[in-house]
Each structure stands twice: as structure tokens, then as C-alpha cells.
Design a protein around this motif. Structure first.
Motif, mmCIF file in Angstrom:
data_model
loop_
_atom_site.group_PDB
_atom_site.id
_atom_site.type_symbol
_atom_site.label_atom_id
_atom_site.label_comp_id
_atom_site.label_asym_id
_atom_site.label_seq_id
_atom_site.Cartn_x
_atom_site.Cartn_y
_atom_site.Cartn_z
ATOM 1 N N UNK A 1 0.843 -1.195 0.000
ATOM 2 C CA UNK A 1 0.000 0.000 0.000
ATOM 3 C C UNK A 1 0.874 1.239 0.000
ATOM 4 N N UNK A 2 0.441 2.236 -0.771
ATOM 5 C CA UNK A 2 1.112 3.543 -0.729
ATOM 6 C C UNK A 2 0.121 4.552 -0.181
ATOM 7 N N UNK A 3 0.328 5.063 1.023
ATOM 8 C CA UNK A 3 -0.626 6.032 1.580
ATOM 9 C C UNK A 3 -0.813 7.222 0.640
ATOM 10 N N UNK A 4 -2.061 7.674 0.499
ATOM 11 C CA UNK A 4 -2.356 8.834 -0.355
ATOM 12 C C UNK A 4 -2.517 10.105 0.462
ATOM 13 N N UNK A 5 -2.715 9.971 1.767
ATOM 14 C CA UNK A 5 -2.956 11.135 2.626
ATOM 15 C C UNK A 5 -2.748 10.721 4.072
ATOM 16 N N UNK A 6 -2.772 11.715 4.962
ATOM 17 C CA UNK A 6 -2.624 11.466 6.398
ATOM 18 C C UNK A 6 -3.740 12.200 7.136
ATOM 19 N N UNK A 7 -4.312 11.551 8.148
ATOM 20 C CA UNK A 7 -5.339 12.167 8.989
ATOM 21 C C UNK A 7 -4.682 13.154 9.955
ATOM 22 N N UNK A 8 -5.214 14.394 9.973
ATOM 23 C CA UNK A 8 -4.818 15.348 11.012
ATOM 24 C C UNK A 8 -6.051 15.623 11.843
ATOM 25 N N UNK A 9 -5.995 15.225 13.110
ATOM 26 C CA UNK A 9 -7.170 15.202 13.963
ATOM 27 C C UNK A 9 -6.799 15.609 15.376
ATOM 28 N N UNK A 10 -7.731 16.196 16.133
ATOM 29 C CA UNK A 10 -7.464 16.431 17.561
ATOM 30 C C UNK A 10 -7.405 15.127 18.367
#
Lengths: 141, 141
Positions: free
Chosen positions: B14-23
């Protein structure tokens, strides 16, 4: 928002849990969506994951995730439904199998369970497609 | 049914397409499902996949797939919802993050698009979680 380095710099290895066995032999014959005439299929689970099937029942509605291993992973824009009269669109706003991680999403019903083999309703993936996960459908509470 | 060698003997990266930015900073604070009080989050897309966002609109309902990178991949049976009064069950009939391929499935609405950053409604994944795919929700025809 943080400024820390993204965890996504890593890559991750999928381990297939099952394989699709279907009368659909090739991509040209496969419908684009399950409701467009897809046949029933068997999912043949790997010996190492059979404990994970415990509690699964005939009649359960599940989401099956496949790895569309014949898809082109370097495509980011497509004509939706391979129709050149549709304007080009980014793959993340389409259901095209071509995308960086070609994960197929299928909502199915369990029709039969026979040891490591699970028969499911209409599935538009071709014979030999790896299955990477299965989850119960969650209904709104 | 064929008797040919399974295509699933291979493994796939798998190649990540994005990253979660969350509190949501840690797993202990994360709700188990989005409707259980999950906050809005930003998805920060990788520079190499931005063409894939073309056509995405505020208000679109999408399915986001994450890789729950802190999950235990060797677990095949769990007490659902970490409640020891629930009998052990195979992971494929639960939504436990522990499973051979810990793919999270999230139905979200696009709230804002700002270049490579996309703000989405209630997401129960913690900060730093890799995103592996996004698709439009298909409604029954």
C-alpha cells in the motif's frame, strides 16, 4: 494540526485473506457494479485465518474488500465508466479500479458457509482476485 | 471454480495517499464509531496524488479507507467492542481494528477543500493515521 512527520511515509504490506472463485474469467466480461449482472462467487479463505470466520452466519450482510490486482496504480484521472464522452475526473471522485491503491468495496450477502469456502451474492470481481478484508455492514442506529 | 494457483499468494504494498490530522491524539480517546462523538478532521494529501482530487466537491459523501497502523494484525478472535462480557468472535464478523489487514472504513462528508487539504465530518481515526483510498458513496439506483 500537528507539524510532526507523517506516519504515512511508510508503506504497508497487505496479506490476502482469501481468493475470489468466480465464473468471471476476465475483466472484459466483468460488470462495473454488482447490480449490473454480477454472478455469485465463492471466497476461499486462507488456512491461517479461519478462526476469523467464527460467528459469521448465512444471511449476514458484509462488506468485502478486494485488491483489484490487475488495475493500473499510476492513473490519477479517468473518463468515468471508460466512457470517453464523460469528461476526465480525478480517480478519488470515481469508482474506477485504476487508483494508487486499487481496493474494491463490495456489499454482499453470505449465502453459504462450507468450511473455508463462503458463497456470496453478486460480486463483480474476476476469478483469482485477492480478498483483503471482510466486515459486517453497520446499519444506522 | 478453477484449480489454478491462487493469485493471492503474492502480497501487495500500500502507498498512503494522505494522512489524517485530527485532535484525536491517542487510541484511548478515540470513539469506536464516528457517530459516537468523533471530531472533524483534515486529510492532508500527498503531493503526488493531487490530480486524483479533481472533481471532488464540498458536500460530497465519500468512503474513506484508512490503514489502522497501530492495530494488532495477528489477532483473529476478539471480544466485540473490547467488552469482555461479549463472547469471543471471529474478527471478520466484527468491526474490530485488530485483523490481518487493518483497513478502516469511514463514510464521511466533504466539508472544505483547501488545495491538498480536505476537511471531513466525524472521523474516529487518530492523528497520523494513513489514508489509502477515497471513493464516492454509491446510492442504490
Amino acid at each position: 494540526m500537528t507539524t510532526s512527520r507523517s506516519d504515512s511515509a511508510a508503506s504497508f504490506a497487505l496479506r490476502p485473506i482469501a481468493t475470489v472463485r468466480s465464473p468471471l474469467a476476465d475483466l472484459a466480461a466483468a460488470p462495473k457494479q454488482a447490480h449490473e449482472g454480477a454472478p455469485e462467487a465463492w471466497l476461499v479463505f486462507e488456512p491461517g485465518v479461519l478462526d476469523g470466520l467464527e460467528g459469521l452466519r448465512v444471511g449476514d450482510d458484509v462488506v468485502v474488500l478486494t485488491w483489484l490486482h490487475r488495475a493500473d496504480r499510476d492513473v490519477l484521472r479517468v473518463h468515468p465508466r471508460d466512457d470517453f464522452s464523460n469528461p476526465m475526473q480525478g480517480v478519488f471522485s470515481t469508482r474506477s479500479p485504476a487508483r494508487p491503491n486499487p481496493v474494491g468495496l463490495h456489499e454482499l450477502r453470505i449465502l453459504e458457509i462450507d468450511g473455508a469456502r463462503v458463497r456470496v451474492s453478486a460480486l463483480e470481481a474476476v476469478d483469482g482476485t485477492p480478498v483483503i478484508d471482510m466486515k459486517p455492514v453497520l446499519r444506522p442506529v
